[in-house]
Design a protein around this motif. Sequence first.
Motif, short mmCIF file in Angstrom:
data_model
loop_
_atom_site.label_atom_id
_atom_site.label_comp_id
_atom_site.label_asym_id
_atom_site.label_seq_id
_atom_site.Cartn_x
_atom_site.Cartn_y
_atom_site.Cartn_z
N ASP A 1 67.05 -21.81 -21.61
CA ASP A 1 67.14 -21.96 -23.05
C ASP A 1 65.84 -21.49 -23.70
OD1 ASP A 1 68.42 -23.09 -25.52
OD2 ASP A 1 66.65 -24.37 -25.45
N GLY A 2 65.94 -20.49 -24.57
CA GLY A 2 64.75 -19.88 -25.16
C GLY A 2 63.93 -20.83 -26.01
N GLN A 3 64.60 -21.70 -26.75
CA GLN A 3 63.89 -22.61 -27.64
C GLN A 3 63.06 -23.62 -26.86
OE1 GLN A 3 66.40 -24.62 -30.44
NE2 GLN A 3 64.72 -25.67 -31.46
N THR A 4 63.67 -24.26 -25.86
CA THR A 4 62.92 -25.24 -25.06
C THR A 4 61.88 -24.55 -24.20
OG1 THR A 4 64.65 -25.18 -23.36
CG2 THR A 4 64.80 -26.91 -25.02
N ALA A 5 62.14 -23.29 -23.78
CA ALA A 5 61.16 -22.56 -22.99
C ALA A 5 59.90 -22.27 -23.81
CB ALA A 5 61.76 -21.25 -22.48
N ALA A 6 60.07 -21.93 -25.10
CA ALA A 6 58.91 -21.67 -25.96
C ALA A 6 58.09 -22.94 -26.18
CB ALA A 6 59.39 -21.10 -27.29
N ILE A 7 58.80 -24.06 -26.38
CA ILE A 7 58.11 -25.34 -26.56
C ILE A 7 57.34 -25.71 -25.29
CG2 ILE A 7 58.46 -27.80 -26.94
CD1 ILE A 7 60.88 -27.08 -28.66
N TYR A 8 57.98 -25.49 -24.14
CA TYR A 8 57.35 -25.82 -22.86
C TYR A 8 56.11 -24.97 -22.62
CZ TYR A 8 56.82 -26.05 -17.77
OH TYR A 8 56.32 -26.18 -16.50
N GLU A 9 56.20 -23.68 -22.90
CA GLU A 9 55.06 -22.78 -22.69
C GLU A 9 53.87 -23.19 -23.55
OE1 GLU A 9 53.97 -18.01 -22.99
OE2 GLU A 9 56.06 -18.69 -23.13
N GLN A 10 54.14 -23.57 -24.80
CA GLN A 10 53.05 -24.01 -25.68
C GLN A 10 52.47 -25.32 -25.22
OE1 GLN A 10 51.85 -22.11 -28.17
NE2 GLN A 10 50.23 -23.62 -28.41
N ALA A 11 53.33 -26.25 -24.76
CA ALA A 11 52.86 -27.55 -24.28
C ALA A 11 52.00 -27.39 -23.04
CB ALA A 11 54.05 -28.46 -24.01
N MET A 12 52.36 -26.45 -22.16
CA MET A 12 51.56 -26.22 -20.95
C MET A 12 50.17 -25.73 -21.30
SD MET A 12 53.22 -27.02 -18.16
CE MET A 12 52.52 -26.03 -16.84
N LYS A 13 50.07 -24.89 -22.34
CA LYS A 13 48.76 -24.39 -22.75
C LYS A 13 47.90 -25.49 -23.36
CE LYS A 13 50.38 -19.66 -23.69
NZ LYS A 13 50.57 -18.63 -24.73
N ASN A 14 48.57 -26.51 -23.94
CA ASN A 14 47.84 -27.56 -24.64
C ASN A 14 47.59 -28.80 -23.77
OD1 ASN A 14 47.78 -26.03 -26.99
ND2 ASN A 14 49.71 -26.88 -27.75
N ARG A 15 47.91 -28.72 -22.50
CA ARG A 15 47.67 -29.87 -21.62
C ARG A 15 46.18 -30.19 -21.55
NH1 ARG A 15 50.29 -28.94 -15.85
NH2 ARG A 15 49.08 -27.02 -16.07
N PRO A 16 45.83 -31.47 -21.40
CA PRO A 16 44.41 -31.82 -21.24
C PRO A 16 43.81 -31.13 -20.02
CG PRO A 16 45.74 -33.78 -21.64
CD PRO A 16 46.70 -32.66 -21.40
N ALA A 17 42.62 -30.60 -20.18
CA ALA A 17 41.95 -29.91 -19.07
C ALA A 17 41.57 -30.92 -17.99
CB ALA A 17 40.71 -29.18 -19.56
N PRO A 18 41.78 -30.59 -16.72
CA PRO A 18 41.39 -31.52 -15.65
C PRO A 18 39.89 -31.75 -15.59
CG PRO A 18 42.90 -29.83 -14.83
CD PRO A 18 42.46 -29.40 -16.19
N TRP A 19 39.10 -30.73 -15.95
CA TRP A 19 37.65 -30.83 -15.89
C TRP A 19 37.03 -30.65 -17.28
CZ3 TRP A 19 35.62 -32.29 -11.35
CH2 TRP A 19 36.31 -32.01 -10.17
N LYS A 20 35.92 -31.32 -17.48
CA LYS A 20 35.11 -31.11 -18.68
C LYS A 20 33.65 -31.11 -18.27
CE LYS A 20 34.53 -32.54 -23.47
NZ LYS A 20 34.95 -33.48 -24.54
N VAL A 21 32.97 -30.00 -18.56
CA VAL A 21 31.56 -29.84 -18.18
C VAL A 21 30.73 -29.75 -19.45
CG1 VAL A 21 29.89 -28.44 -16.92
CG2 VAL A 21 32.23 -28.66 -16.06
N GLN A 22 29.64 -30.53 -19.52
CA GLN A 22 28.76 -30.55 -20.69
C GLN A 22 27.33 -30.28 -20.27
OE1 GLN A 22 29.33 -34.41 -22.48
NE2 GLN A 22 31.00 -33.67 -23.79
N LEU A 23 26.67 -29.46 -21.06
CA LEU A 23 25.23 -29.21 -20.89
C LEU A 23 24.53 -29.59 -22.19
CD1 LEU A 23 25.18 -25.75 -19.05
CD2 LEU A 23 24.51 -27.96 -18.11
N GLN A 24 23.51 -30.41 -22.10
CA GLN A 24 22.76 -30.84 -23.28
C GLN A 24 21.26 -30.66 -23.04
OE1 GLN A 24 24.43 -34.91 -23.65
NE2 GLN A 24 25.00 -34.32 -25.73
#
Length: 289
Positions: A42-65
């Motif tokens: 289904d094209g509509q749910t596939a587009a929603i899924y693709e966008q949601a996958m891009k917006n998933r929380p990143a597993p890692w977060k690296v900070q330099l201060q």
Amino acid sequence: LKGSTLQKRDGEPCQICAPKAPQVVFTKVSKGGREIYVPFEDGQTAAIYEQAMKNRPAPWKVQLQAIQGKLRFRVGCNAVSMVQRALGTFPSSLSREAASHENISFEWRIVPHIEKQTANFSKLSFTSNKNTQPAAQPPNFSKYKLRPEQLRSLAWMLSQEASIDSFMEEEVCESILPSLNWRAEGRVRRPVRVRGGIIADEVGFGKTAITLGIIDAAPKVNGDPIYPPENMMEGLIKTNATLVIVPGHLMGQWPREVGKFLGKSKRIVVIKDMNGFNQLTVKEVQCAD
């Protein structure tokens, strides 16, 4: 580093961390003078899924201060998101069943990443059924009978089909932090029933006949098959049929063996290729043995 984390009470994976995969829908098309059903995404749910996958929380977060001439380096790992991703790999209905089980476990760890790391699995061992009490002859094996050693194998197979033992099924989601060569893993484990096994007899021993024997004997010995709860049956076809998957060169042998040992007591459906699958009807699936 390692630890454990908790799952939402309703059993559903977090839709932000583990978006639902797009639906597969079927459409009816005409081909060669007949109508067949063709699956497509289904094209509509596939587009929603693709966008949601891009917006998933990143597993890692690296900070330099930089603070007062000093450099602060911080690394964060989103362990909850990792285990939610792992849970999301289970079929949705099974993930709900698994998460509602009191023995479900959610774990995470951070380990050094090693390329081409090999897993150490225990060696497969073979057990003997010489001391197993033989089963009775299958009810429809009237002309050709199973030998005593085959009846012992059949007894073991019937006991496996009725087993209430469990093993821990697991899914793992991982993410690598190349700059530090670390690997984060989120693991979900759930107990599942063990119904089945491996018949490792030699070629020519009669494994086909034993398999037909359990198909014939199981309903009488073990009763009706156990179906999932009704809330997990949505979109599924209820059938008592046994699915037998064989190499192409054995497609003719199995129907002949069914006729040899079981006569006309079983209704069989042979699917040789996608053309045969497209011609299959729901009624045939429901009526097949």
